[in-house]
Design an enzyme around this catalytic site. Structure first.
Site, PDB file in Angstrom:
ATOM      1  N   ASN A   1      25.653  10.612  28.007  1.00 48.04           N
ATOM      2  CA  ASN A   1      26.312  11.515  28.946  1.00 48.04           C
ATOM      3  C   ASN A   1      26.937  10.646  30.033  1.00 48.04           C
ATOM      4  O   ASN A   1      26.246   9.817  30.626  1.00 48.04           O
ATOM      5  CB  ASN A   1      25.317  12.469  29.604  1.00 48.04           C
ATOM      6  CG  ASN A   1      24.671  13.409  28.601  1.00 48.04           C
ATOM      7  OD1 ASN A   1      25.197  13.636  27.515  1.00 48.04           O
ATOM      8  ND2 ASN A   1      23.520  13.949  28.962  1.00 48.04           N
TER       9      ASN A   1
ATOM     10  N   CYS B   1      18.694   2.200  42.380  1.00 44.73           N
ATOM     11  CA  CYS B   1      18.871   2.602  40.986  1.00 44.73           C
ATOM     12  C   CYS B   1      17.717   2.087  40.125  1.00 44.73           C
ATOM     13  O   CYS B   1      17.463   0.876  40.085  1.00 44.73           O
ATOM     14  CB  CYS B   1      20.195   2.081  40.447  1.00 44.73           C
ATOM     15  SG  CYS B   1      20.430   2.385  38.680  1.00 44.73           S
TER      16      CYS B   1
ATOM     17  N   HIS C   1      24.291   4.207  30.896  1.00 46.58           N
ATOM     18  CA  HIS C   1      23.134   4.324  30.010  1.00 46.58           C
ATOM     19  C   HIS C   1      23.294   5.525  29.090  1.00 46.58           C
ATOM     20  O   HIS C   1      24.138   6.392  29.311  1.00 46.58           O
ATOM     21  CB  HIS C   1      21.847   4.484  30.826  1.00 46.58           C
ATOM     22  CG  HIS C   1      21.700   5.837  31.469  1.00 46.58           C
ATOM     23  ND1 HIS C   1      22.456   6.242  32.556  1.00 46.58           N
ATOM     24  CD2 HIS C   1      20.902   6.894  31.159  1.00 46.58           C
ATOM     25  CE1 HIS C   1      22.116   7.480  32.895  1.00 46.58           C
ATOM     26  NE2 HIS C   1      21.181   7.895  32.056  1.00 46.58           N
TER      27      HIS C   1
ATOM     28  N   HIS D   1      24.179   4.576  36.675  1.00 45.57           N
ATOM     29  CA  HIS D   1      24.162   3.343  35.898  1.00 45.57           C
ATOM     30  C   HIS D   1      24.535   3.642  34.442  1.00 45.57           C
ATOM     31  O   HIS D   1      24.092   4.646  33.878  1.00 45.57           O
ATOM     32  CB  HIS D   1      22.763   2.724  35.950  1.00 45.57           C
ATOM     33  CG  HIS D   1      22.691   1.311  35.489  1.00 45.57           C
ATOM     34  ND1 HIS D   1      22.552   0.252  36.346  1.00 45.57           N
ATOM     35  CD2 HIS D   1      22.744   0.774  34.252  1.00 45.57           C
ATOM     36  CE1 HIS D   1      22.510  -0.877  35.655  1.00 45.57           C
ATOM     37  NE2 HIS D   1      22.629  -0.573  34.371  1.00 45.57           N
TER      38      HIS D   1
ATOM     39  N   HIS E   1      25.694  -2.270  37.314  1.00 39.73           N
ATOM     40  CA  HIS E   1      25.609  -0.877  37.751  1.00 39.73           C
ATOM     41  C   HIS E   1      26.969  -0.195  37.784  1.00 39.73           C
ATOM     42  O   HIS E   1      27.069   1.013  37.542  1.00 39.73           O
ATOM     43  CB  HIS E   1      24.975  -0.816  39.148  1.00 39.73           C
ATOM     44  CG  HIS E   1      24.822   0.573  39.690  1.00 39.73           C
ATOM     45  ND1 HIS E   1      23.727   1.373  39.418  1.00 39.73           N
ATOM     46  CD2 HIS E   1      25.639   1.321  40.497  1.00 39.73           C
ATOM     47  CE1 HIS E   1      23.871   2.542  40.027  1.00 39.73           C
ATOM     48  NE2 HIS E   1      25.020   2.538  40.685  1.00 39.73           N
TER      49      HIS E   1
END
Length: 347
Positions: A156, A70, A169, A167, A116
């Site tokens: 989103n 990631c 964000h 992850h 994460h």
């Protein structure tokens, strides 16, 4: 809040936001990265009056990497990512594959936590407040960039929405034009002011509060409701009680109350479809006034939160009428959606 500005190996900006003033962020990005080459182009649609961004370089962007690769996790155990530090609170950096760049604007990634496997709903109130501080700071800084007309902060969440990085964000877009939805709201508000002498946003909020049936929750400084003509199965609009044009104008009382209200909304969204269901996919979108609007004080900052899931195991796909004509049909009555969101309140 402490803000630390640094650069990544390819020259992109990286900003750490920490709650404690004593935090030191001095990790260096040592990856062998080539400079970012973006080819964004804004094209105007003369028939619809809106704009389309053409960004062919995004075809090669990172797509569903395994968790141990990631790019938003901290750099640890010899694995280097977009975040050179081995841990962080909130981090913002220029997108490596931006839709908007240079004279065509700017795109940033906002990492809410280094965990994460978490989500925004898992954040503590203090961390959610730090994210709000970061959104506000980025809005203020991007507003001063030449050519930027509007700043859009959003998240989103979920593969069903099209998210390619799991992850937790969000993103921030600095647009070189006023987005179509904002332009439409602004035009309707101006016509309403001319016709009635009153502010349209104020009247929408007052109507929902007076009716009450679609109000989901209300604090001293924020009110959340399902709109009368909701487009999506479960859709909530969150307004500060005192109308302001953008995040920069929120007062201390509204900023203090926001984490509790917003985290409760997100947690209710995850409970809509009952126990055992996967996390609810959603889009959370901040609507802020364009900076070039000479009547921007008429606009009302608000957040629109909605999901494309209409029932357990079922998604709302845009039908031909919606994709082709922009004519929406909703399977879930807004009053039923509001009732369900009240029903799943935290105990």
């Amino acid at each position: 809040m402490k803000k630390t500005v640094t650069t990544l190996a390819d020259g992109r900006e990286l900003i750490y936001y920490d709650a404690g003033d004593g935090t030191v962020r001095d990790a260096v990005d040592t990856r062998p990265l080539d400079p970012v080459a973006s080819r964004s182009e804004v094209r105007h649609d003369v028939l619809l009056g809106d704009s389309v961004v053409v960004a062919s370089h995004r075809q090669g962007r990172t797509f569903h990497p395994p968790a141990d690769e990631c790019p938003l996790c901290p750099s640890r155990d010899g694995r280097r990512s977009e975040i050179p530090a081995d841990g962080y609170e909130v981090a913002v950096f220029e997108n490596r594959f931006p839709s908007l760049a240079g004279e065509a604007g700017r795109c940033e990634v906002v990492c809410f936590t280094s965990d994460h496997d978490a989500s925004f709903a898992d954040l503590t109130p203090d961390r959610a407040a730090l994210v709000l501080d970061a959104w506000t700071d980025r809005t203020a800084e991007l507003a001063e960039r030449p050519g930027v007309e509007q700043v859009y902060c959003f998240e989103n969440r979920g593969a069903e929405i099209g998210v390619t990085l799991g992850h937790p964000h969000g993103q921030i877009y600095a647009f070189p034009y006023t987005t179509p939805r904002t332009a439409l709201m602004r035009r309707n508000a101006a016509e309403h002011r001319e016709r009635t002498g009153r502010n349209l946003f104020d009247e929408v909020v007052a109507r929902e509060r007076a009716d009450g049936v679609r109000v989901v929750l209300e604090g001293e400084h924020w009110i959340a409701f399902v709109p009368y003509a909701a487009h999506w199965p479960y859709e909530v609009h969150l307004y500060p009680v005192r109308r302001v044009p953008d995040l920069r104008a929120l007062d201390d009382a509204a900023r203090t109350e926001f984490p509790q209200v917003y985290l409760e909304l997100l947690r209710r969204f995850d409970r809509i479809f009952g126990p055992g269901e996967p996390p609810t996919p959603y889009i959370a979108a901040w609507h802020q006034a364009p900076f070039t609007d000479d009547r921007r004080e008429e606009f009302a900052l608000h957040l629109e939160l909605f999901t494309v899931r209409r029932a357990s195991g079922k998604l709302k796909y845009l039908a031909g009428t919606e994709s082709g004509m922009g004519a929406f049909m909703n399977d879930v009555p807004p009053e039923s959606a509001a009732h369900r969101l009240r029903e799943v309140a935290s105990k």
